[in-house]
Design a protein around this motif. Structure first.
Motif, PDB file in Angstrom:
ATOM      1  N   VAL A   1     -53.733 -98.763 -43.038  1.00 39.57           N
ATOM      2  CA  VAL A   1     -53.148 -99.638 -42.014  1.00 39.57           C
ATOM      3  C   VAL A   1     -52.474 -98.792 -40.944  1.00 39.57           C
ATOM      4  O   VAL A   1     -52.625 -99.053 -39.738  1.00 39.57           O
ATOM      5  N   SER A   2     -51.744 -97.757 -41.355  1.00 42.10           N
ATOM      6  CA  SER A   2     -51.040 -96.896 -40.400  1.00 42.10           C
ATOM      7  C   SER A   2     -51.984 -96.096 -39.520  1.00 42.10           C
ATOM      8  O   SER A   2     -51.603 -95.661 -38.443  1.00 42.10           O
ATOM      9  N   THR A   3     -53.210 -95.908 -39.975  1.00 37.05           N
ATOM     10  CA  THR A   3     -54.193 -95.204 -39.165  1.00 37.05           C
ATOM     11  C   THR A   3     -54.565 -96.013 -37.933  1.00 37.05           C
ATOM     12  O   THR A   3     -54.735 -95.468 -36.843  1.00 37.05           O
ATOM     13  N   PHE A   4     -54.660 -97.311 -38.112  1.00 36.23           N
ATOM     14  CA  PHE A   4     -55.112 -98.174 -37.010  1.00 36.23           C
ATOM     15  C   PHE A   4     -53.956 -98.790 -36.236  1.00 36.23           C
ATOM     16  O   PHE A   4     -54.126 -99.164 -35.077  1.00 36.23           O
TER      17      PHE A   4
ATOM     18  N   ALA B   1     -44.663 -92.174 -49.335  1.00 37.24           N
ATOM     19  CA  ALA B   1     -44.464 -93.228 -48.332  1.00 37.24           C
ATOM     20  C   ALA B   1     -43.866 -92.638 -47.055  1.00 37.24           C
ATOM     21  O   ALA B   1     -44.253 -93.029 -45.945  1.00 37.24           O
ATOM     22  N   TRP B   2     -42.963 -91.680 -47.210  1.00 33.94           N
ATOM     23  CA  TRP B   2     -42.366 -91.038 -46.033  1.00 33.94           C
ATOM     24  C   TRP B   2     -43.440 -90.283 -45.226  1.00 33.94           C
ATOM     25  O   TRP B   2     -43.400 -90.289 -44.003  1.00 33.94           O
TER      26      TRP B   2
ATOM     27  N   PRO C   1     -42.311-101.019 -42.383  1.00 28.87           N
ATOM     28  CA  PRO C   1     -42.329-102.060 -43.421  1.00 28.87           C
ATOM     29  C   PRO C   1     -43.566-101.987 -44.319  1.00 28.87           C
ATOM     30  O   PRO C   1     -43.474-102.252 -45.528  1.00 28.87           O
ATOM     31  N   VAL C   2     -44.700-101.614 -43.756  1.00 24.83           N
ATOM     32  CA  VAL C   2     -45.918-101.517 -44.572  1.00 24.83           C
ATOM     33  C   VAL C   2     -45.771-100.397 -45.599  1.00 24.83           C
ATOM     34  O   VAL C   2     -46.092-100.574 -46.782  1.00 24.83           O
ATOM     35  N   ALA C   3     -45.272 -99.240 -45.179  1.00 25.03           N
ATOM     36  CA  ALA C   3     -45.104 -98.113 -46.104  1.00 25.03           C
ATOM     37  C   ALA C   3     -44.035 -98.415 -47.155  1.00 25.03           C
ATOM     38  O   ALA C   3     -44.214 -98.078 -48.333  1.00 25.03           O
ATOM     39  N   LEU C   4     -42.951 -99.060 -46.759  1.00 30.42           N
ATOM     40  CA  LEU C   4     -41.903 -99.393 -47.732  1.00 30.42           C
ATOM     41  C   LEU C   4     -42.373-100.467 -48.719  1.00 30.42           C
ATOM     42  O   LEU C   4     -42.027-100.418 -49.905  1.00 30.42           O
TER      43      LEU C   4
ATOM     44  N   ILE D   1     -44.425 -97.809 -34.978  1.00 28.49           N
ATOM     45  CA  ILE D   1     -43.510 -97.446 -36.058  1.00 28.49           C
ATOM     46  C   ILE D   1     -42.891 -98.681 -36.690  1.00 28.49           C
ATOM     47  O   ILE D   1     -42.586 -98.695 -37.879  1.00 28.49           O
ATOM     48  N   TYR D   2     -42.743 -99.757 -35.888  1.00 28.13           N
ATOM     49  CA  TYR D   2     -42.161-100.997 -36.409  1.00 28.13           C
ATOM     50  C   TYR D   2     -43.086-101.701 -37.398  1.00 28.13           C
ATOM     51  O   TYR D   2     -42.636-102.536 -38.165  1.00 28.13           O
ATOM     52  N   VAL D   3     -44.335-101.346 -37.379  1.00 28.52           N
ATOM     53  CA  VAL D   3     -45.289-101.886 -38.349  1.00 28.52           C
ATOM     54  C   VAL D   3     -45.434-100.916 -39.527  1.00 28.52           C
ATOM     55  O   VAL D   3     -45.483-101.333 -40.680  1.00 28.52           O
ATOM     56  N   ARG D   4     -45.493 -99.619 -39.228  1.00 30.50           N
ATOM     57  CA  ARG D   4     -45.700 -98.617 -40.277  1.00 30.50           C
ATOM     58  C   ARG D   4     -44.558 -98.582 -41.289  1.00 30.50           C
ATOM     59  O   ARG D   4     -44.800 -98.425 -42.489  1.00 30.50           O
TER      60      ARG D   4
END
Length: 190
Positions: free
Chosen positions: A130-133, A184-185, A142-145, A137-140
């Motif tokens: 998800v973070s690739t596309f 995740a970090w 919460p998705v990573a956490l 940062i506001y999306v990455r």
């Protein structure tokens, strides 16, 4: 009798030596699928019967997939270092958490622990994809956490099934929190 010593073998009833390669690959792929489903929606207490048949193919694929996704998004001069870091963090982290679970009295074999912790990386693979596309940062974050919490939840559900004493379970959970948070970090800062 082999060399004067009686050797007993355990026969499972299935002879896989003469089966076609595609049958073997299909059976292994189905086993990986079943274990991934257990990680994505783990039952309370873990499925100990499923985990007795551990494998390292699924964790290897998930580890390499996370390393490749993160290294693709890294600057060209850092991509090899990122890939290597992910593989080493997963290998050493799984090793440390598994050894600690055994030292705390958990009834888990070494390779079962490595197998489960490797499969629990799957939510982080989804977050990295998800973070690739989505580069915001506001999306990455919460998705990573959320993926981090999912990994810890799946791992803790497995640890409940290892019969670690309740007062010692927090000692086993703390390294899991750190292990998956480092990954995740890396997804957040990519």
């Amino acid at each position: 009798m082999v060399g004067g010593v009686r050797v007993e073998t355990r026969h499972t009833g299935t002879d896989t030596l003469d089966e076609p390669v595609l049958t073997t690959i299909g059976r292994d792929a189905f086993s990986i699928y079943v274990k991934l489903i257990q990680v994505l929606y783990p039952p309370k207490g873990g499925n100990r019967d499923l985990l007795k048949e551990w494998d390292l193919w699924g964790p290897l694929v998930l580890c390499l997939m996370l390393g490749i996704i993160l290294s693709i998004n890294a600057p060209a001069t850092q991509s090899l270092g990122v890939f290597t870091s992910v593989v080493v963090i997963i290998a050493v982290g799984s090793l440390v958490v598994t050894v600690q679970a055994k030292l705390l009295g958990g009834r888990v074999s070494f390779f079962q622990g490595l197998c489960v912790l490797g499969y629990c990386v799957a939510p982080l693979d989804i977050a990295a994809l998800v973070s690739t596309f989505v580069r915001l940062i506001y999306v990455r974050i919460p998705v990573a956490l959320a993926a981090w919490a999912w990994c810890v939840w799946a791992s803790v559900n497995f640890l409940d099934g290892t019969k670690i004493e309740p007062q010692r379970i927090l000692l086993a959970v703390y390294p899991l929190l750190l292990f998956y948070f480092i990954l995740a970090w890396m997804i957040i800062i990519q």
